[in-house]
Design a protein around this motif. Structure first.
Motif, PDB file in Angstrom:
ATOM      1  N   THR A  63       0.836  -1.200   0.000  1.00  0.00           N
ATOM      2  CA  THR A  63       0.000   0.000   0.000  1.00  0.00           C
ATOM      3  C   THR A  63       0.870   1.250   0.000  1.00  0.00           C
ATOM      4  OG1 THR A  63      -0.110  -0.118   2.405  1.00  0.00           O
ATOM      5  CG2 THR A  63      -1.969  -1.040   1.216  1.00  0.00           C
ATOM      6  N   PHE A  64       0.331   2.309  -0.555  1.00  0.00           N
ATOM      7  CA  PHE A  64       1.018   3.606  -0.550  1.00  0.00           C
ATOM      8  C   PHE A  64      -0.021   4.649  -0.179  1.00  0.00           C
ATOM      9  CE2 PHE A  64      -0.728   5.455  -4.440  1.00  0.00           C
ATOM     10  CZ  PHE A  64      -1.268   4.335  -5.038  1.00  0.00           C
ATOM     11  N   GLY A  65       0.308   5.503   0.742  1.00  0.00           N
ATOM     12  CA  GLY A  65      -0.626   6.557   1.167  1.00  0.00           C
ATOM     13  C   GLY A  65      -2.023   6.016   1.449  1.00  0.00           C
ATOM     14  N   GLY A  66      -2.113   4.812   2.033  1.00  0.00           N
ATOM     15  CA  GLY A  66      -3.422   4.241   2.364  1.00  0.00           C
ATOM     16  C   GLY A  66      -4.118   3.558   1.193  1.00  0.00           C
ATOM     17  N   ARG A  67      -3.508   3.582   0.018  1.00  0.00           N
ATOM     18  CA  ARG A  67      -4.134   2.946  -1.149  1.00  0.00           C
ATOM     19  C   ARG A  67      -3.418   1.641  -1.476  1.00  0.00           C
ATOM     20  NH1 ARG A  67      -3.270   8.111  -2.778  1.00  0.00           N
ATOM     21  NH2 ARG A  67      -5.107   9.445  -2.883  1.00  0.00           N
ATOM     22  N   ASP A  68      -4.210   0.697  -1.983  1.00  0.00           N
ATOM     23  CA  ASP A  68      -3.669  -0.614  -2.337  1.00  0.00           C
ATOM     24  C   ASP A  68      -3.218  -0.604  -3.803  1.00  0.00           C
ATOM     25  OD1 ASP A  68      -3.352  -3.542  -1.798  1.00  0.00           O
ATOM     26  OD2 ASP A  68      -4.801  -3.648  -3.437  1.00  0.00           O
ATOM     27  N   LEU A  69      -1.963  -0.993  -4.017  1.00  0.00           N
ATOM     28  CA  LEU A  69      -1.411  -0.971  -5.377  1.00  0.00           C
ATOM     29  C   LEU A  69      -2.246  -1.806  -6.345  1.00  0.00           C
ATOM     30  CD1 LEU A  69       1.238  -0.016  -6.973  1.00  0.00           C
ATOM     31  CD2 LEU A  69       1.948  -2.377  -6.711  1.00  0.00           C
ATOM     32  N   TRP A  70      -2.743  -2.964  -5.860  1.00  0.00           N
ATOM     33  CA  TRP A  70      -3.438  -3.893  -6.767  1.00  0.00           C
ATOM     34  C   TRP A  70      -4.821  -3.374  -7.134  1.00  0.00           C
ATOM     35  CZ3 TRP A  70       0.145  -6.695  -8.881  1.00  0.00           C
ATOM     36  CH2 TRP A  70       1.332  -6.821  -8.160  1.00  0.00           C
ATOM     37  N   SER A  71      -5.453  -2.608  -6.245  1.00  0.00           N
ATOM     38  CA  SER A  71      -6.728  -1.973  -6.633  1.00  0.00           C
ATOM     39  C   SER A  71      -6.452  -0.904  -7.672  1.00  0.00           C
ATOM     40  CB  SER A  71      -7.430  -1.294  -5.451  1.00  0.00           C
ATOM     41  OG  SER A  71      -7.268  -2.027  -4.299  1.00  0.00           O
ATOM     42  N   GLU A  72      -5.337  -0.214  -7.483  1.00  0.00           N
ATOM     43  CA  GLU A  72      -4.946   0.838  -8.421  1.00  0.00           C
ATOM     44  C   GLU A  72      -4.710   0.222  -9.817  1.00  0.00           C
ATOM     45  OE1 GLU A  72      -4.490   4.952  -8.304  1.00  0.00           O
ATOM     46  OE2 GLU A  72      -5.130   3.589  -6.734  1.00  0.00           O
ATOM     47  N   ILE A  73      -4.054  -0.928  -9.833  1.00  0.00           N
ATOM     48  CA  ILE A  73      -3.805  -1.619 -11.110  1.00  0.00           C
ATOM     49  C   ILE A  73      -5.135  -2.020 -11.752  1.00  0.00           C
ATOM     50  CG2 ILE A  73      -2.882  -3.763 -12.131  1.00  0.00           C
ATOM     51  CD1 ILE A  73      -0.501  -3.502 -10.156  1.00  0.00           C
ATOM     52  N   GLY A  74      -6.058  -2.551 -10.938  1.00  0.00           N
ATOM     53  CA  GLY A  74      -7.376  -2.946 -11.446  1.00  0.00           C
ATOM     54  C   GLY A  74      -8.093  -1.761 -12.072  1.00  0.00           C
TER      55      GLY A  74
END
Ligand SMILES: [Mg+2]
Length: 193
Positions: free
Chosen positions: A41-52
Motif C-alpha cells: 500500500t502507498f498513502g493508504g491505497r492498495d497498489l493492486w486496486s490501483e492496477i485494477g
C-alpha cells in the motif's frame, strides 16, 4: 510440455507502469524495490486496486511496457505448448488480447484464473511472479513445476520453501529459459525409467 505464463510481472511490466502513474497523479515517487509484498500500500491505497482501476482503461492496457527479455524468452520456448494465464479482470480481456497479439502473436490460448487458483489450468509448468500461485500449482500435483519470476513483491509468507525441489527462482528471462530446459530434460529422464 505445457507451460502457463502469467502476464503481469512476467510479460508486462505492470508495476513499473503503475508506479509512473502514481508519480504523475499523486506526486509520490516509489521504486520497484519499495513494493516488497503483493498487497503493498502507498498513502493508504492498495497498489493492486490501483492496477485494477487502470487496467479498465484500454489506452493504459494497450500501452503497457514489456518485461525485459520476455519476447526473446517466449520465442526460445517455441518447442513447447505455451499459453497465458492471468488474474486480470474480464473488463481488461479485450485490450489484453490486443496487447498480446501485438507483442506475442504466438500466444493464442488464454485462461483467466483468480490469484491462488492457477492450478486449475491444464499445464505442466507455471511461470508467475507471486509465490501464492506457484505454491498452489506445485502442491496440486507432484509432477508439476513452478518458475517464480522473482521481483521484490514475489515472496509473501507462503510455505514455498517446502517445495524447493519443484520450484525455480528466476530473476530474469534468460534464467527462465534455462529452468524450462532443465525441467524438460528431467522429465525425459523420468520417462526413460
Ligand atoms: Mg503476475
Amino acid at each position: 510440455m505445457r507451460i502457463a505464463v502469467d502476464i503481469d510481472g512476467v510479460l508486462a511490466d505492470q508495476v513499473g507502469a503503475v508506479l509512473e502513474v502514481i508519480e504523475r497523479e499523486y506526486g509520490e515517487k516509489y521504486r520497484k524495490s519499495d513494493v516488497d509484498r503483493a498487497h503493498w500500500t502507498f498513502g493508504g491505497r492498495d497498489l493492486w486496486s490501483e492496477i485494477g482501476r487502470l487496467l479498465a482503461d484500454p489506452e493504459y492496457a494497450l500501452n503497457l511496457p514489456l518485461i525485459e527479455g520476455s519476447q526473446q524468452g517466449i520465442k526460445q520456448l517455441k518447442d513447447h505448448e505455451v499459453f497465458v494465464v492471468t488474474a486480470r479482470r474480464p473488463n481488461a480481456e479485450e485490450a489484453t488480447k490486443q496487447w498480446l497479439n501485438a507483442h506475442f502473436p504466438c500466444l493464442i490460448d488464454y485462461y483467466h484464473a483468480r490469484t491462488g487458483t492457477k492450478q486449475s489450468v491444464p499445464s505442466d509448468v507455471l511461470i508467475d511472479d507471486l509465490d501464492f500461485n506457484i505454491v498452489e500449482f506445485v502442491r496440486s500435483h507432484p509432477d508439476r513445476r513452478g518458475i517464480l519470476f522473482v521481483h521484490p513483491w514475489s515472496i509473501n509468507d507462503t510455505d514455498i520453501e517446502d517445495y524447493a525441489d519443484r520450484v525455480y527462482y528466476c530473476p530474469e528471462w534468460g534464467r527462465v529459459v534455462e529452468a524450462v530446459e532443465d525441467i524438460d530434460s528431467e522429465r525425459d529422464i523420468d520417462n526413460e525409467r
